[in-house]
Design an enzyme around this catalytic site. Structure first.
Site, PDB file in Angstrom:
ATOM      1  N   TYR A   1      -4.713   4.586   0.342  1.00  0.00           N
ATOM      2  CA  TYR A   1      -5.812   3.702  -0.041  1.00  0.00           C
ATOM      3  C   TYR A   1      -5.581   2.974  -1.360  1.00  0.00           C
ATOM      4  O   TYR A   1      -6.468   2.886  -2.198  1.00  0.00           O
ATOM      5  CB  TYR A   1      -7.144   4.476  -0.075  1.00  0.00           C
ATOM      6  N   HIS A   2      -4.390   2.382  -1.497  1.00  0.00           N
ATOM      7  CA  HIS A   2      -4.071   1.603  -2.694  1.00  0.00           C
ATOM      8  C   HIS A   2      -3.596   0.194  -2.337  1.00  0.00           C
ATOM      9  O   HIS A   2      -2.535  -0.239  -2.782  1.00  0.00           O
ATOM     10  CB  HIS A   2      -2.978   2.313  -3.514  1.00  0.00           C
ATOM     11  N   PRO A   3      -4.352  -0.562  -1.526  1.00  0.00           N
ATOM     12  CA  PRO A   3      -3.914  -1.920  -1.189  1.00  0.00           C
ATOM     13  C   PRO A   3      -3.912  -2.814  -2.423  1.00  0.00           C
ATOM     14  O   PRO A   3      -4.854  -2.784  -3.230  1.00  0.00           O
ATOM     15  CB  PRO A   3      -4.951  -2.380  -0.155  1.00  0.00           C
TER      16      PRO A   3
ATOM     17  N   ASP B   1       0.858  -1.181   0.000  1.00  0.00           N
ATOM     18  CA  ASP B   1       0.000   0.000   0.000  1.00  0.00           C
ATOM     19  C   ASP B   1       0.894   1.232   0.000  1.00  0.00           C
ATOM     20  O   ASP B   1       2.052   1.175   0.424  1.00  0.00           O
ATOM     21  CB  ASP B   1      -0.918  -0.003   1.229  1.00  0.00           C
TER      22      ASP B   1
END
Length: 535
Positions: free
Chosen positions: A470-472, A295
């Site tokens: 918020y980029h898992p 992330d």
């Protein structure tokens, strides 16, 4: 258990990729497709207003409201991990920024042995998806389902930031998704006419009336049904009722980097020892399921503005607030159209690097953290994000109950490279903000504040305030090594009839916001599925 019949394809998750798959797989009319979504319809009006993402950040009706495990490198804090629980998934609650990533990202995927995933391989799918407001060219497409639009108007603060970046030696870049990513400029957004266009709006709405597509909302998938090492269907709950459906072709998981590994593990596919400890019968011991979570960490810098030109000013003055609403209502312009990055930049912390390693999101408002109330002063924000983190964590179920959130551990700042890059990103921002172009606007640095000057103090600030952007990704990653979960055609290793098509298949997180790349994955996955079915 109620039977819902048999379908050629069952898609689990109506998010950024799932809506793409539903559209493309049902397009010919030859295939019967079932799309299952745990959330409801995208009826909340704030979904469709770009700045409304701030209202959705803590709304349990459209958001899973996940939190990470305590992060040892972030002073033991739990970090918010919002994920969309609604048609459109996270594309219905995200910040609308359209960034694909770097050529080097996809060529790196190919170098790991994932044939067909180099930049030249994936570019046609980006172009296929896109309806670029500026028209088609070598890098962009026109006429696709997903509109990619310019910001509705320039802003004096953004102009000053871009000019200051140029004064610091950063080139102006009007297309971060073109020939080069490096530079400073305005972000493009997934919007049309001042309104958000999620994957649900772009892909699912045009397909909903097809008789061969069935969409079921409020459907919490409990497991993939696997018989003799083949996925043959799924089971789900809708309230107190339980349902099942069969798949004569394939089951495709598109539930994202948190939901997909959770469903696989609940289905008995994952690291065997962990599944046994949690009371799940092991169907296929596949060590990489849930591992390798990546992330992006963001660190926010907040500034007091000399001029009352920020959204903070607009929304603390009743007359100006009325004006904001009226301007949006009648013109679809103004602060309510602002995305989570109005302007931005891609920077290199070391000139010897081959490509940018820092992304900046510049926004004309300020809060202490996303989802909180705006500050009571004229404020703006610049957040920095390390694009190629080395740190990897995991997503692992805690119990066999599908209602229980899994343990999410991004393992932020686990390496010296990650720690150094985050500190250097803050220093780069200070260089830009010291430019003459910012002088008419910048009153003072509120956070971290001028007292935090040396590297140790800045690292402590990163630890105390850093949060997810918020980029898992990467929790069911592509690869032919022992940790790989899917092959280059996104088929789950060791289980027939089961694919994954979402951000979890990324071998490494892309250098930027993840939505555009996940739409591309949906487009490419659909093409491969149809190709394999006809061969």
């Amino acid at each position: 258990m109620r039977e819902r019949g048999s379908f050629d394809y069952i898609i689990v998750g109506a998010g950024s990729a799932g809506c793409v798959l539903a559209n493309r797989l049902s397009e010919s009319g030859r295939h019967r497709v079932l799309l299952l979504e745990a959330g409801g319809a995208d009826l909340n009006p704030w979904i469709h207003i770009p700045l409304g993402y701030g209202k959705l950040f803590t709304d349990p009706s459209v958001n899973w409201l996940y939190e990470t495990e305590p992060q040892s490198a972030l002073d033991g804090r739990r970090i918010r991990q919002p994920r969309g629980k609604v048609l459109g998934g996270s594309s219905s609650i995200n910040g609308l920024v359209y960034i694909r990533g770097q050529r080097q990202d996809f060529d790196g995927w190919r170098q790991r042995g994932n044939v067909g995933w180099g930049y030249d391989d994936v570019l046609p799918y980006f172009r296929k998806a896109e309806n670029q407001a500026r028209g088609a060219d070598a890098f962009h497409g026109a006429g696709g389902p997903l509109p990619v639009s310019d910001q509705c108007e320039p802003h004096p603060l953004c102009e000053a930031f871009i000019d200051a970046a140029q004064q610091a030696g950063v080139p102006r870049n009007d297309d971060f998704n073109g020939a080069e990513q490096e530079g400073a400029g305005y972000y493009q957004t997934t919007s049309r006419g001042g309104m958000r266009v999620s994957s649900a709006v772009a892909y699912l709405n045009p397909a909903k009336r097809r008789p061969n597509l069935v969409v079921v909302t409020r459907a919490l998938v409990t497991r993939v049904v696997i018989e003799a090492r083949r996925a043959v269907g799924v089971e789900w709950r809708r309230g107190e009722e339980r349902f099942t459906a069969r798949a004569s072709g394939e089951v495709i998981l598109a539930s994202g980097a948190i939901g997909t590994p959770q469903i696989l593990q609940l289905s008995g596919v994952g690291p065997g020892a962990h599944l046994q400890r949690t009371g799940v019968e092991v169907v296929h011991d596949l060590a990489g399921v849930g591992a390798d979570l990546q992330d992006h960490l963001q660190v926010r810098m907040v500034y007091r503005c000399k001029q009352a030109v920020t959204v903070n000013d607009d929304l603390r003055n009743p007359l100006r607030t009325l004006g904001v609403g009226a301007r949006y209502l009648f013109q679809r312009k103004g602060p309510l159209t602002v995305s989570a990055g109005y302007a931005g930049a891609f920077l290199r912390t070391d000139p010897r690097l081959a490509s940018p390693d820092i992304q900046v999101h510049f926004i004309n408002f300020s809060t202490t953290k996303m989802g909180d109330r705006l500050h009571g002063f004229s404020g703006f924000t610049a957040s920095t994000c390390h694009l190629q983190p080395e740190s990897r964590g995991a997503v692992m179920i805690k119990t066999p109950d599908p209602h229980d959130a899994p343990a999410i551990d991004p393992n932020y700042l686990a390496t010296e490279t990650d720690r150094r890059a985050n500190v250097e990103g803050l220093k780069l921002m200070r260089r830009i903000m010291a430019g003459a172009a910012m002088a008419p606007f910048l009153d003072s640095e509120i956070e971290p504040g001028p007292d935090l000057a040396d590297d140790a103090a800045l690292l402590a600030y990163c630890r105390a305030t850093g949060s997810s952007i918020y980029h898992p990704t990467c929790t069911a990653r592509m690869g032919d090594d022992p940790g790989g979960v899917v092959d280059a055609r996104l088929r789950v290793r060791g289980i027939d009839g089961l694919r994954v098509a979402d951000g979890s298949i990324m071998p490494a997180v892309v250098s930027g916001n993840s939505h555009a790349a996940i739409v591309m994955i949906g487009e490419k996955a659909a093409a491969m599925i149809l190709e394999d079915a006809s061969s």
